[in-house]
Design a protein around this motif. Structure first.
Motif, PDB file in Angstrom:
ATOM      1  N   ARG A 144      43.167  29.142  45.450  1.00  0.00           N
ATOM      2  CA  ARG A 144      43.393  30.490  44.904  1.00  0.00           C
ATOM      3  C   ARG A 144      44.343  30.504  43.702  1.00  0.00           C
ATOM      4  NH1 ARG A 144      44.496  34.146  50.198  1.00  0.00           N
ATOM      5  NH2 ARG A 144      46.373  32.855  50.141  1.00  0.00           N
ATOM      6  N   ALA A 145      44.501  29.372  43.052  1.00  0.00           N
ATOM      7  CA  ALA A 145      45.360  29.318  41.852  1.00  0.00           C
ATOM      8  C   ALA A 145      44.659  30.016  40.683  1.00  0.00           C
ATOM      9  CB  ALA A 145      45.664  27.877  41.484  1.00  0.00           C
ATOM     10  N   ASN A 146      45.440  30.678  39.831  1.00  0.00           N
ATOM     11  CA  ASN A 146      44.905  31.333  38.635  1.00  0.00           C
ATOM     12  C   ASN A 146      44.814  30.292  37.531  1.00  0.00           C
ATOM     13  OD1 ASN A 146      44.272  32.848  36.399  1.00  0.00           O
ATOM     14  ND2 ASN A 146      45.934  34.323  36.630  1.00  0.00           N
ATOM     15  N   LEU A 147      43.600  29.899  37.170  1.00  0.00           N
ATOM     16  CA  LEU A 147      43.376  28.849  36.187  1.00  0.00           C
ATOM     17  C   LEU A 147      42.796  29.393  34.883  1.00  0.00           C
ATOM     18  CD1 LEU A 147      41.817  26.269  38.672  1.00  0.00           C
ATOM     19  CD2 LEU A 147      44.129  26.219  37.744  1.00  0.00           C
ATOM     20  N   MET A 148      42.953  30.691  34.653  1.00  0.00           N
ATOM     21  CA  MET A 148      42.394  31.307  33.456  1.00  0.00           C
ATOM     22  C   MET A 148      43.072  30.747  32.199  1.00  0.00           C
ATOM     23  SD  MET A 148      42.146  35.371  32.472  1.00  0.00           S
ATOM     24  CE  MET A 148      41.231  35.704  33.984  1.00  0.00           C
ATOM     25  N   GLY A 149      42.272  30.205  31.300  1.00  0.00           N
ATOM     26  CA  GLY A 149      42.801  29.717  30.021  1.00  0.00           C
ATOM     27  C   GLY A 149      43.602  28.443  30.110  1.00  0.00           C
ATOM     28  N   VAL A 150      43.568  27.758  31.258  1.00  0.00           N
ATOM     29  CA  VAL A 150      44.341  26.539  31.410  1.00  0.00           C
ATOM     30  C   VAL A 150      43.734  25.428  30.553  1.00  0.00           C
ATOM     31  CG1 VAL A 150      43.048  25.676  33.399  1.00  0.00           C
ATOM     32  CG2 VAL A 150      45.435  25.013  33.093  1.00  0.00           C
ATOM     33  N   GLU A 151      44.585  24.596  29.964  1.00  0.00           N
ATOM     34  CA  GLU A 151      44.126  23.479  29.141  1.00  0.00           C
ATOM     35  C   GLU A 151      44.206  22.208  29.970  1.00  0.00           C
ATOM     36  OE1 GLU A 151      45.303  21.137  24.975  1.00  0.00           O
ATOM     37  OE2 GLU A 151      46.077  23.167  25.378  1.00  0.00           O
ATOM     38  N   VAL A 152      43.036  21.712  30.384  1.00  0.00           N
ATOM     39  CA  VAL A 152      42.986  20.542  31.252  1.00  0.00           C
ATOM     40  C   VAL A 152      41.616  19.882  31.090  1.00  0.00           C
ATOM     41  CG1 VAL A 152      42.132  21.860  33.239  1.00  0.00           C
ATOM     42  CG2 VAL A 152      43.405  19.726  33.613  1.00  0.00           C
ATOM     43  N   ALA A 153      41.565  18.573  31.291  1.00  0.00           N
ATOM     44  CA  ALA A 153      40.306  17.846  31.211  1.00  0.00           C
ATOM     45  C   ALA A 153      39.384  18.317  32.335  1.00  0.00           C
ATOM     46  CB  ALA A 153      40.552  16.348  31.322  1.00  0.00           C
ATOM     47  N   PRO A 154      38.113  18.658  32.036  1.00  0.00           N
ATOM     48  CA  PRO A 154      37.192  19.183  33.050  1.00  0.00           C
ATOM     49  C   PRO A 154      37.051  18.280  34.267  1.00  0.00           C
ATOM     50  CG  PRO A 154      36.265  19.441  30.861  1.00  0.00           C
ATOM     51  CD  PRO A 154      37.493  18.611  30.707  1.00  0.00           C
ATOM     52  N   ASP A 155      36.975  16.953  34.054  1.00  0.00           N
ATOM     53  CA  ASP A 155      36.797  16.065  35.205  1.00  0.00           C
ATOM     54  C   ASP A 155      38.032  16.046  36.101  1.00  0.00           C
ATOM     55  OD1 ASP A 155      38.144  14.820  33.068  1.00  0.00           O
ATOM     56  OD2 ASP A 155      37.799  12.829  33.920  1.00  0.00           O
ATOM     57  N   ASN A 157      50.193  30.624  39.592  1.00  0.00           N
ATOM     58  CA  ASN A 157      49.683  31.238  38.365  1.00  0.00           C
ATOM     59  C   ASN A 157      49.791  30.213  37.240  1.00  0.00           C
ATOM     60  OD1 ASN A 157      48.905  32.819  36.235  1.00  0.00           O
ATOM     61  ND2 ASN A 157      50.739  34.087  36.204  1.00  0.00           N
ATOM     62  N   LEU A 158      48.665  29.627  36.851  1.00  0.00           N
ATOM     63  CA  LEU A 158      48.622  28.619  35.798  1.00  0.00           C
ATOM     64  C   LEU A 158      47.949  29.160  34.544  1.00  0.00           C
ATOM     65  CD1 LEU A 158      47.613  25.725  38.172  1.00  0.00           C
ATOM     66  CD2 LEU A 158      49.608  25.634  36.701  1.00  0.00           C
ATOM     67  N   LYS A 159      47.923  30.464  34.415  1.00  0.00           N
ATOM     68  CA  LYS A 159      47.230  31.078  33.282  1.00  0.00           C
ATOM     69  C   LYS A 159      47.807  30.579  31.955  1.00  0.00           C
ATOM     70  CE  LYS A 159      45.932  35.557  31.321  1.00  0.00           C
ATOM     71  NZ  LYS A 159      46.040  37.044  31.474  1.00  0.00           N
ATOM     72  N   GLY A 160      46.928  29.997  31.122  1.00  0.00           N
ATOM     73  CA  GLY A 160      47.338  29.536  29.803  1.00  0.00           C
ATOM     74  C   GLY A 160      48.233  28.320  29.805  1.00  0.00           C
ATOM     75  N   ALA A 161      48.393  27.652  30.948  1.00  0.00           N
ATOM     76  CA  ALA A 161      49.259  26.468  31.009  1.00  0.00           C
ATOM     77  C   ALA A 161      48.591  25.280  30.333  1.00  0.00           C
ATOM     78  CB  ALA A 161      49.584  26.126  32.464  1.00  0.00           C
ATOM     79  N   ASN A 162      49.397  24.382  29.797  1.00  0.00           N
ATOM     80  CA  ASN A 162      48.902  23.170  29.142  1.00  0.00           C
ATOM     81  C   ASN A 162      49.050  22.002  30.110  1.00  0.00           C
ATOM     82  OD1 ASN A 162      48.357  20.929  27.579  1.00  0.00           O
ATOM     83  ND2 ASN A 162      49.487  21.658  25.794  1.00  0.00           N
ATOM     84  N   LEU A 163      47.910  21.555  30.652  1.00  0.00           N
ATOM     85  CA  LEU A 163      47.897  20.453  31.606  1.00  0.00           C
ATOM     86  C   LEU A 163      47.203  19.230  31.023  1.00  0.00           C
ATOM     87  CD1 LEU A 163      47.035  22.554  34.768  1.00  0.00           C
ATOM     88  CD2 LEU A 163      49.097  21.203  34.490  1.00  0.00           C
ATOM     89  N   ALA A 164      47.204  19.111  29.704  1.00  0.00           N
ATOM     90  CA  ALA A 164      46.559  17.974  29.057  1.00  0.00           C
ATOM     91  C   ALA A 164      47.204  16.675  29.509  1.00  0.00           C
ATOM     92  CB  ALA A 164      46.656  18.112  27.531  1.00  0.00           C
ATOM     93  N   GLY A 165      46.389  15.767  30.014  1.00  0.00           N
ATOM     94  CA  GLY A 165      46.903  14.476  30.463  1.00  0.00           C
ATOM     95  C   GLY A 165      47.610  14.516  31.798  1.00  0.00           C
ATOM     96  N   ALA A 166      47.657  15.673  32.455  1.00  0.00           N
ATOM     97  CA  ALA A 166      48.353  15.785  33.739  1.00  0.00           C
ATOM     98  C   ALA A 166      47.546  15.120  34.852  1.00  0.00           C
ATOM     99  CB  ALA A 166      48.605  17.246  34.081  1.00  0.00           C
ATOM    100  N   ASN A 167      48.243  14.627  35.852  1.00  0.00           N
ATOM    101  CA  ASN A 167      47.619  14.021  37.020  1.00  0.00           C
ATOM    102  C   ASN A 167      47.580  15.051  38.142  1.00  0.00           C
ATOM    103  OD1 ASN A 167      46.730  12.479  39.136  1.00  0.00           O
ATOM    104  ND2 ASN A 167      48.468  11.067  39.156  1.00  0.00           N
TER     105      ASN A 167
END
Length: 222
Positions: A192-203, A174-184
């Motif tokens: 099947r991960a919940n990616l709703m509202g996650v902050e991450v670079a599209p690419d 469950n990654l809902k609303g998680a901040n993954l900016a700059g994450a590798n």
């Protein structure tokens, strides 16, 4: 002016009395299937709190399904439990770091543990078993989680800025609303991960979504 001072005196007495009152928390277990009732009582001592609660319940004595505790005691117990949890965490991390360096130790296993809201930046949890952990609202920024087993983990609202999650198993996470900016996320399994509202670079997310099958990135038990 003297008359105003005299009129103000009773209010000061009341405020002083209120400042000395203690807060008690009650919990009343209802019939099966119904959530317990909770509330707070301001009282001078435990006997006064019990008296007030008996009046509310219209009961001559407190029933066995009623729990009454001072709020300060509850908070102290929670702080003590959190302190014990952190000490255990440090012990496990030390053993895990030795394991990673081939100096004995033991692979970290936090399966199902509640670590929500903790500030844990820059940790090295590479290859750790974190399946089913509750990291909701936790700060894991800049942490190393390469190849970690994060299957079914709760990372809702967690901070994972600049974290290394390459090769990690995030299936059913469950990654809902998680901040993954700059994450590798290179090679991470997001099946099947919940990616709703996650902050991450599209690419970055696009590459990571080329996952294979559930548990494909789960590290072997050692």
């Amino acid at each position: 002016m003297a008359e105003l001072d005299e009129n103000d005196a009773p209010d000061r007495d009341i405020q002083d009395g209120e400042s000395q009152s203690r807060v008690f928390v009650y919990r009343i277990q209802q019939r099966k299937g119904l959530p317990p009732l909770r509330g707070e009582i301001h009282a001078t001592d435990e006997a006064d709190a019990e008296r007030q609660l008996r009046l509310r319940l219209l009961a001559p004595q407190l029933p066995s399904h009623v729990d009454l505790k001072e709020k300060a005691d509850i908070e102290a117990a929670e702080r003590a439990a959190k302190s014990r949890n952190l000490r255990q965490l440090l012990d496990i991390l030390r053993a895990h770091h030795d394991w990673l360096r081939g100096l004995g130790g033991e692979r970290a296993n936090f399966t199902g543990r509640n670590l929500s809201g903790l500030k844990l930046p820059r940790l090295d949890l590479s290859m750790a078993n974190l399946a089913g952990c509750d990291f909701s609202g936790a700060d894991l920024s800049e942490s190393k989680l390469q190849g970690a087993n994060l299957a079914g983990v709760n990372l809702a609202g967690a901070i994972l800025k600049d974290a290394d999650l390459s090769g990690a198993d995030l299936s059913d996470a469950n990654l809902k609303g998680a901040n993954l900016a700059g994450a590798n996320l290179e090679g991470a399994d997001l099946w099947r991960a919940n990616l709703m509202g996650v902050e991450v670079a599209p690419d970055v997310l696009h590459r990571a979504l080329s996952c294979r099958h559930p548990g494909s990135n789960q590290p072997p038990d050692q």
